[in-house]
Design an enzyme around this catalytic site. Structure first.
Site, short mmCIF file in Angstrom:
data_model
loop_
_atom_site.label_atom_id
_atom_site.label_comp_id
_atom_site.label_asym_id
_atom_site.label_seq_id
_atom_site.Cartn_x
_atom_site.Cartn_y
_atom_site.Cartn_z
N SER A 34 0.78 -1.05 -0.03
CA SER A 34 0.08 -0.11 -0.04
C SER A 34 0.83 1.19 0.14
CB SER A 34 -0.99 -0.03 1.12
OG SER A 34 -1.58 1.12 1.37
N TYR A 47 -1.36 -0.54 10.23
CA TYR A 47 -1.46 -0.74 8.47
C TYR A 47 -0.15 -0.63 7.88
CZ TYR A 47 -3.62 -1.08 3.93
OH TYR A 47 -3.41 -1.50 2.56
#
Length: 139
Positions: A34, A47
Protein backbone atom coordinates in the site's frame (compact mmCIF):
# COMPACT_ATOMS: atom_id res chain seq x y z
CA UNK A 1 -4.84 -8.20 14.02
CA UNK A 2 -4.12 -6.11 10.90
CA UNK A 3 -0.37 -6.58 11.25
CA UNK A 4 -0.64 -10.32 11.69
CA UNK A 5 -3.03 -10.89 8.81
CA UNK A 6 -1.16 -8.72 6.31
CA UNK A 7 2.34 -9.88 7.15
CA UNK A 8 1.63 -13.55 7.72
CA UNK A 9 -0.51 -13.86 4.60
CA UNK A 10 2.14 -12.24 2.44
CA UNK A 11 4.94 -14.22 4.04
CA UNK A 12 3.18 -17.55 3.50
CA UNK A 13 2.26 -16.65 -0.10
CA UNK A 14 5.80 -15.59 -0.96
CA UNK A 15 7.28 -18.66 0.70
CA UNK A 16 4.94 -20.96 -1.21
CA UNK A 17 5.64 -19.20 -4.51
CA UNK A 18 9.40 -19.37 -3.95
CA UNK A 19 9.16 -23.10 -3.23
CA UNK A 20 6.92 -23.92 -6.20
CA UNK A 21 8.34 -21.80 -9.02
CA UNK A 22 10.78 -23.51 -11.34
CA UNK A 23 14.34 -22.25 -10.99
CA UNK A 24 15.99 -20.77 -14.06
CA UNK A 25 12.76 -20.10 -15.89
CA UNK A 26 12.27 -16.37 -15.50
CA UNK A 27 9.36 -16.61 -13.08
CA UNK A 28 7.80 -13.69 -11.18
CA UNK A 29 6.57 -13.08 -7.64
CA UNK A 30 4.47 -9.93 -7.36
CA UNK A 31 3.15 -8.82 -4.01
CA UNK A 32 0.71 -6.02 -3.23
CA UNK A 33 1.28 -3.55 -0.40
CA UNK A 34 0.00 0.00 0.00
CA UNK A 35 1.14 3.54 -0.68
CA UNK A 36 0.35 4.35 2.94
CA UNK A 37 3.94 3.25 3.57
CA UNK A 38 5.09 6.25 1.52
CA UNK A 39 2.56 8.74 2.88
CA UNK A 40 2.40 7.59 6.52
CA UNK A 41 -0.99 9.16 7.29
CA UNK A 42 -2.01 9.62 10.93
CA UNK A 43 -4.22 6.81 12.22
CA UNK A 44 -2.70 4.17 9.95
CA UNK A 45 0.30 3.07 12.05
CA UNK A 46 -0.49 -0.65 12.27
CA UNK A 47 -1.62 -0.87 8.65
CA UNK A 48 1.38 1.06 7.27
CA UNK A 49 3.77 -0.99 9.41
CA UNK A 50 2.23 -4.24 8.16
CA UNK A 51 2.63 -3.14 4.54
CA UNK A 52 6.19 -1.93 5.18
CA UNK A 53 6.93 -5.44 6.44
CA UNK A 54 5.59 -6.86 3.16
CA UNK A 55 7.85 -4.53 1.18
CA UNK A 56 10.85 -5.52 3.29
CA UNK A 57 10.11 -9.22 2.80
CA UNK A 58 10.07 -8.75 -0.98
CA UNK A 59 13.45 -7.01 -0.93
CA UNK A 60 14.98 -9.79 1.15
CA UNK A 61 13.32 -12.47 -0.98
CA UNK A 62 15.12 -11.18 -4.08
CA UNK A 63 18.42 -11.85 -2.35
CA UNK A 64 17.32 -15.29 -1.20
CA UNK A 65 16.33 -16.14 -4.78
CA UNK A 66 19.73 -15.15 -6.18
CA UNK A 67 20.69 -17.15 -9.29
CA UNK A 68 17.17 -18.57 -9.76
CA UNK A 69 16.01 -16.06 -12.40
CA UNK A 70 12.91 -15.48 -10.26
CA UNK A 71 12.14 -11.83 -9.65
CA UNK A 72 10.15 -10.46 -6.71
CA UNK A 73 8.53 -7.04 -6.69
CA UNK A 74 5.80 -5.20 -4.89
CA UNK A 75 3.08 -2.91 -6.25
CA UNK A 76 1.80 -0.36 -3.73
CA UNK A 77 -1.48 1.21 -4.83
CA UNK A 78 -3.00 4.32 -3.36
CA UNK A 79 -6.77 4.84 -3.16
CA UNK A 80 -8.42 2.62 -5.77
CA UNK A 81 -12.11 2.92 -6.66
CA UNK A 82 -13.37 -0.46 -5.46
CA UNK A 83 -16.34 -1.53 -3.36
CA UNK A 84 -13.96 -2.22 -0.48
CA UNK A 85 -12.57 1.33 -0.59
CA UNK A 86 -16.01 2.96 -0.74
CA UNK A 87 -17.36 0.86 2.12
CA UNK A 88 -18.10 3.25 4.96
CA UNK A 89 -16.95 6.33 3.02
CA UNK A 90 -19.18 9.35 2.59
CA UNK A 91 -19.23 11.64 -0.45
CA UNK A 92 -17.11 14.21 1.38
CA UNK A 93 -14.49 11.57 2.20
CA UNK A 94 -14.27 10.50 -1.45
CA UNK A 95 -14.08 14.13 -2.61
CA UNK A 96 -11.17 14.74 -0.22
CA UNK A 97 -9.27 11.77 -1.64
CA UNK A 98 -9.85 12.96 -5.21
CA UNK A 99 -8.86 16.54 -4.30
CA UNK A 100 -5.55 15.31 -2.82
CA UNK A 101 -4.57 13.57 -6.06
CA UNK A 102 -2.65 15.70 -8.58
CA UNK A 103 -4.36 13.76 -11.39
CA UNK A 104 -7.79 14.77 -10.05
CA UNK A 105 -9.23 11.28 -9.81
CA UNK A 106 -9.11 8.07 -7.85
CA UNK A 107 -7.17 5.15 -9.15
CA UNK A 108 -9.00 2.39 -10.96
CA UNK A 109 -8.26 -1.33 -10.76
CA UNK A 110 -6.84 -1.22 -14.31
CA UNK A 111 -4.22 1.30 -13.16
CA UNK A 112 -2.76 -1.37 -10.88
CA UNK A 113 -3.45 -4.29 -13.21
CA UNK A 114 -1.35 -2.77 -15.99
CA UNK A 115 1.67 -2.50 -13.69
CA UNK A 116 1.26 -6.05 -12.38
CA UNK A 117 0.81 -7.28 -15.94
CA UNK A 118 4.01 -5.59 -17.06
CA UNK A 119 6.02 -6.99 -14.15
CA UNK A 120 4.76 -10.47 -14.99
CA UNK A 121 6.06 -10.34 -18.57
CA UNK A 122 9.55 -10.84 -19.93
CA UNK A 123 9.75 -7.05 -20.33
CA UNK A 124 9.77 -6.77 -16.52
CA UNK A 125 12.69 -9.15 -16.06
CA UNK A 126 15.23 -6.47 -15.11
CA UNK A 127 12.99 -5.04 -12.39
CA UNK A 128 13.72 -6.90 -9.18
CA UNK A 129 13.34 -6.07 -5.50
CA UNK A 130 11.37 -2.92 -6.21
CA UNK A 131 8.30 -1.26 -4.76
CA UNK A 132 6.27 0.55 -7.39
CA UNK A 133 3.92 3.10 -5.85
CA UNK A 134 0.83 3.44 -8.03
CA UNK A 135 -0.95 6.35 -6.44
CA UNK A 136 -1.29 9.14 -9.00
CA UNK A 137 1.12 11.38 -7.12
CA UNK A 138 -0.90 11.54 -3.92
CA UNK A 139 1.37 11.91 -0.92
Amino acid sequence: MTFGVNTKGSFLSCREAANRLARGGGRRIISISSSTVGGLPPGFAAYAASEAAVETMIKILTKELKSTKITANCVAPGPIATDMFFSGMGDDDVKKVVDECPLGRMGEPKDVAHIVGFLATDAGEWINGQVIRAYGGTV
